[in-house]
Design a protein around this motif. Structure first.
Motif, PDB file in Angstrom:
ATOM      1  N   LEU A 148      51.411  72.248  66.515  1.00  0.00           N
ATOM      2  CA  LEU A 148      50.393  72.848  66.000  1.00  0.00           C
ATOM      3  C   LEU A 148      49.959  71.964  64.658  1.00  0.00           C
ATOM      4  CD1 LEU A 148      48.195  75.172  65.948  1.00  0.00           C
ATOM      5  CD2 LEU A 148      49.782  76.375  64.450  1.00  0.00           C
ATOM      6  N   PRO A 149      48.878  71.842  64.343  1.00  0.00           N
ATOM      7  CA  PRO A 149      48.598  70.907  62.865  1.00  0.00           C
ATOM      8  C   PRO A 149      49.357  71.926  61.745  1.00  0.00           C
ATOM      9  CG  PRO A 149      46.426  70.942  64.030  1.00  0.00           C
ATOM     10  CD  PRO A 149      47.589  71.732  64.779  1.00  0.00           C
ATOM     11  N   GLU A 150      49.950  70.926  60.951  1.00  0.00           N
ATOM     12  CA  GLU A 150      50.802  71.378  60.178  1.00  0.00           C
ATOM     13  C   GLU A 150      50.372  72.488  58.973  1.00  0.00           C
ATOM     14  OE1 GLU A 150      53.302  68.668  57.893  1.00  0.00           O
ATOM     15  OE2 GLU A 150      53.586  67.499  59.792  1.00  0.00           O
ATOM     16  N   PRO A 151      49.270  72.525  58.563  1.00  0.00           N
ATOM     17  CA  PRO A 151      48.532  73.517  57.801  1.00  0.00           C
ATOM     18  C   PRO A 151      48.333  74.815  58.428  1.00  0.00           C
ATOM     19  CG  PRO A 151      46.998  71.301  57.527  1.00  0.00           C
ATOM     20  CD  PRO A 151      48.115  71.369  58.815  1.00  0.00           C
ATOM     21  N   LEU A 152      48.268  74.837  59.638  1.00  0.00           N
ATOM     22  CA  LEU A 152      48.174  76.315  60.192  1.00  0.00           C
ATOM     23  C   LEU A 152      49.353  76.697  60.815  1.00  0.00           C
ATOM     24  CD1 LEU A 152      45.327  75.264  62.756  1.00  0.00           C
ATOM     25  CD2 LEU A 152      45.158  76.069  60.469  1.00  0.00           C
ATOM     26  N   ARG A 153      50.481  76.309  60.347  1.00  0.00           N
ATOM     27  CA  ARG A 153      52.020  77.050  60.638  1.00  0.00           C
ATOM     28  C   ARG A 153      52.473  77.986  59.882  1.00  0.00           C
ATOM     29  NH1 ARG A 153      55.424  71.139  62.025  1.00  0.00           N
ATOM     30  NH2 ARG A 153      53.504  70.125  63.420  1.00  0.00           N
ATOM     31  N   CYS A 154      51.867  78.178  58.648  1.00  0.00           N
ATOM     32  CA  CYS A 154      52.349  78.984  57.684  1.00  0.00           C
ATOM     33  C   CYS A 154      51.768  80.656  58.099  1.00  0.00           C
ATOM     34  CB  CYS A 154      52.026  78.729  56.243  1.00  0.00           C
ATOM     35  SG  CYS A 154      52.915  77.394  55.574  1.00  0.00           S
ATOM     36  N   ASN A 155      52.769  81.399  58.428  1.00  0.00           N
ATOM     37  CA  ASN A 155      52.039  82.670  58.640  1.00  0.00           C
ATOM     38  C   ASN A 155      51.213  82.803  59.677  1.00  0.00           C
ATOM     39  OD1 ASN A 155      53.775  83.833  56.504  1.00  0.00           O
ATOM     40  ND2 ASN A 155      52.302  83.484  55.074  1.00  0.00           N
ATOM     41  N   VAL A 156      51.330  81.995  60.556  1.00  0.00           N
ATOM     42  CA  VAL A 156      50.315  81.880  61.762  1.00  0.00           C
ATOM     43  C   VAL A 156      50.662  83.025  62.668  1.00  0.00           C
ATOM     44  CG1 VAL A 156      49.861  80.782  63.869  1.00  0.00           C
ATOM     45  CG2 VAL A 156      49.916  79.413  61.462  1.00  0.00           C
ATOM     46  N   SER A 157      49.595  83.914  63.321  1.00  0.00           N
ATOM     47  CA  SER A 157      50.111  84.822  64.254  1.00  0.00           C
ATOM     48  C   SER A 157      49.095  84.624  65.229  1.00  0.00           C
ATOM     49  CB  SER A 157      49.615  86.460  63.607  1.00  0.00           C
ATOM     50  OG  SER A 157      48.391  86.416  63.152  1.00  0.00           O
ATOM     51  N   SER A 158      48.954  85.507  66.302  1.00  0.00           N
ATOM     52  CA  SER A 158      48.068  85.166  67.376  1.00  0.00           C
ATOM     53  C   SER A 158      46.832  85.862  66.967  1.00  0.00           C
ATOM     54  CB  SER A 158      48.512  86.035  68.746  1.00  0.00           C
ATOM     55  OG  SER A 158      48.535  87.236  68.212  1.00  0.00           O
ATOM     56  N   GLU A 159      46.623  86.438  65.789  1.00  0.00           N
ATOM     57  CA  GLU A 159      45.305  86.897  65.320  1.00  0.00           C
ATOM     58  C   GLU A 159      44.607  85.663  64.519  1.00  0.00           C
ATOM     59  OE1 GLU A 159      43.962  89.890  66.183  1.00  0.00           O
ATOM     60  OE2 GLU A 159      45.953  90.089  67.172  1.00  0.00           O
ATOM     61  N   PRO A 288      58.324  73.803  54.976  1.00  0.00           N
ATOM     62  CA  PRO A 288      57.935  73.077  56.531  1.00  0.00           C
ATOM     63  C   PRO A 288      58.569  73.257  57.518  1.00  0.00           C
ATOM     64  CG  PRO A 288      58.203  71.684  54.547  1.00  0.00           C
ATOM     65  CD  PRO A 288      58.819  72.827  54.095  1.00  0.00           C
ATOM     66  N   THR A 289      57.830  73.534  58.877  1.00  0.00           N
ATOM     67  CA  THR A 289      58.455  73.951  59.972  1.00  0.00           C
ATOM     68  C   THR A 289      58.444  72.539  60.811  1.00  0.00           C
ATOM     69  OG1 THR A 289      57.138  75.783  60.109  1.00  0.00           O
ATOM     70  CG2 THR A 289      58.228  75.389  62.132  1.00  0.00           C
ATOM     71  N   SER A 290      59.572  72.324  61.460  1.00  0.00           N
ATOM     72  CA  SER A 290      59.798  71.145  62.116  1.00  0.00           C
ATOM     73  C   SER A 290      59.130  71.291  63.527  1.00  0.00           C
ATOM     74  CB  SER A 290      61.556  71.208  62.517  1.00  0.00           C
ATOM     75  OG  SER A 290      61.875  72.113  63.695  1.00  0.00           O
ATOM     76  N   ASP A 291      58.592  70.020  63.856  1.00  0.00           N
ATOM     77  CA  ASP A 291      58.148  69.755  64.972  1.00  0.00           C
ATOM     78  C   ASP A 291      58.708  70.537  66.273  1.00  0.00           C
ATOM     79  OD1 ASP A 291      55.942  68.546  63.564  1.00  0.00           O
ATOM     80  OD2 ASP A 291      56.513  66.651  64.322  1.00  0.00           O
TER      81      ASP A 291
END
Length: 466
Positions: A148-159, A288-291
């Protein structure tokens, strides 16, 4: 005396000069009958090299500022760019047969035609032989290869995430001019893509002529300015060339059109992430979340639930049957008629009273679908024509259940289809108008917010100086 006679003689025989005002003929406009955007004002946008901005920077600098950005090479070393040849994509035969995609039977997108649901295996087996393309939810078994593109990984939920789409053809595919009611990140993987963007706010109202599907019927290979003269009003085009591994952030509701080109293996593959449009989202600082733990298969997408419902309905619709498309999604005829039933319920409520055409018009104005204070006074009068010409089937100027029964008996007729299409068109116009109002109010709030913060800053500076 001789000179005077000569002047009079010349005046008598002179050919009168007729002054004509030149006509602004659309057929003479630059770009007439040429590819979309080929002769217009084209500008470039900011590039970022080989790294995503942080989530906070991405949202504050680009999403909230409604500013597209071209991020180069972020997927250049990914498995899809390196390894997604036909053999690799079909190595899991069972999974490729289980995953369904919507296949369009040509390389030029045509949303007015029907698509066909088929297995990914079937598409892969024929797409080099028969021109076809897919713009469909990515098969589940391929999602483990992409992060997933890195800027979208913070607090991402299915919503937050709407869809992870796969865009694929043999190359040479061309999209409509269209827009989406979502934010979007579009990335080229194999082959290249030429992408045109048009700002929404400055150009709304004359780019899209099919609001119910969110696209224009203009031929992107031969723009006919005689038929579509309003397209000349577009102030500028943004052109981005995406090479394998490049991504483009496309702001909410911006107009776009893209052309794909194949690699040396006859493949054009891209993927697209849709995510919800939010106001002043400010992701908190996060690690940062690892790939390794950020692959697409680890996240939920709201469109996946709709896709599952479609697959469950296939027992009714029939696998492989042609079904109607709207805005890239499949809809059944029953869903298509829901708008008609939505208006029918008013007549059912007032079964013991006579509802005149005029009264029905004023009732519909208060419908929750369009119950927006600033829109009530602008409710399109063309709806009144719709009620008189189409809903009042027996022409007695009173709406009853009998009118709807007559309409339902007439299913499939040109009159019935015209009514459904008109209802969809007007409803889409209403939804667009309401969304525009919400956006304008939001941006006014942002400006007020910025002014207040600036005043607070100045006050703090003044206090420090004391």
């Amino acid at each position: 005396m001789v000179v005077m006679l000569v002047k009079k003689l010349l005046a008598c025989i002179a050919i009168p000069f007729v002054f004509t005002i030149p006509v602004d003929d659309p057929s003479n406009w630059p770009g007439h009958l040429e590819p979309f955007g080929s002769k217009q004002n084209v500008v470039q946008i900011q590039d970022i090299e080989y790294a995503w901005p942080s989530a906070a920077e991405f949202y504050s600098k680009y999403v909230d500022k409604v500013k597209p950005v071209h991020v180069r090479g972020v997927y250049k070393h990914s498995k899809p760019v390196r390894s997604w040849n036909d053999e690799y994509l079909l190595q899991n035969v069972e999974a490729s047969k289980q995953n369904k995609v919507l296949v369009e039977p040509n390389l030029k997108e045509n949303r007015s035609s029907t698509g066909k649901r088929a297995s990914f295996f079937e598409f892969m087996s024929t797409y080099h032989k028969q021109p076809s393309l897919i713009y469909s939810p990515m098969p589940q078994y391929l999602r483990k290869d992409l992060t997933l593109p890195e800027p979208l990984r913070c607090n991402v939920s299915s919503e937050d995430l709407v869809a992870a789409n796969l865009v694929m053809s043999q190359g040479g595919s061309k999209s409509h001019v269209y827009n989406d009611d979502v934010e979007s990140i579009f990335c080229a993987l194999r082959g290249s893509v030429d992408y045109l963007l048009i700002e929404y706010t400055k150009n709304k109202g004359y780019v899209i002529d099919m609001p119910q599907g969110g696209y224009s019927t203009v031929d992107v290979d031969r723009v006919d300015y005689v038929k579509y003269p309003y397209l000349r009003k577009i102030d500028k085009y943004i052109k981005v060339q995406l090479e394998p591994g490049d991504c483009l952030y496309v702001p909410y509701r911006w107009y776009k059109q893209f052309n794909s080109y194949a690699n040396n293996q006859g493949q054009s593959i891209a993927f697209n992430i849709w995510f919800k449009h939010t106001h002043r989202q400010n992701p908190p600082q996060c690690q940062p979340t690892s790939d390794a733990i950020s692959t697409l298969d680890r996240y939920g997408y709201s469109d996946d639930r709709e896709e599952k419902e479609i697959e469950e309905e296939e027992g009714v619709v029939g696998e492989g049957n042609e079904i109607e498309k709207e805005d890239g999604k499949e809809i059944t005829q029953k869903q298509n008629e829901n708008i008609l039933y939505h208006f029918k319920r008013y007549v059912e409520v007032f079964t013991k009273k006579n509802i005149t055409v005029t009264r029905f018009y004023h009732i519909i104005k208060r419908d929750p679908l369009i119950n927006h204070e600033e829109y009530k006074s602008k409710f399109p009068k063309s709806f009144n024509i719709l009620i008189e010409e189409l809903l009042d089937a027996d022409r007695d100027h009173i709406l009853t259940l009998h009118d709807f029964q007559m309409i339902e008996k007439d299913k499939g007729s040109p009159r019935y289809l015209k009514m459904i299409q008109y209802l969809e068109y007007q409803t889409a116009r209403i939804e667009d108008y309401i969304e525009d109002l919400d956006e304008s109010q939001h941006h006014e709030t942002i400006h007020e917010f910025d002014r207040r913060k600036m005043e607070e800053f100045k006050s703090a500076r003044a206090f420090d100086e004391l």
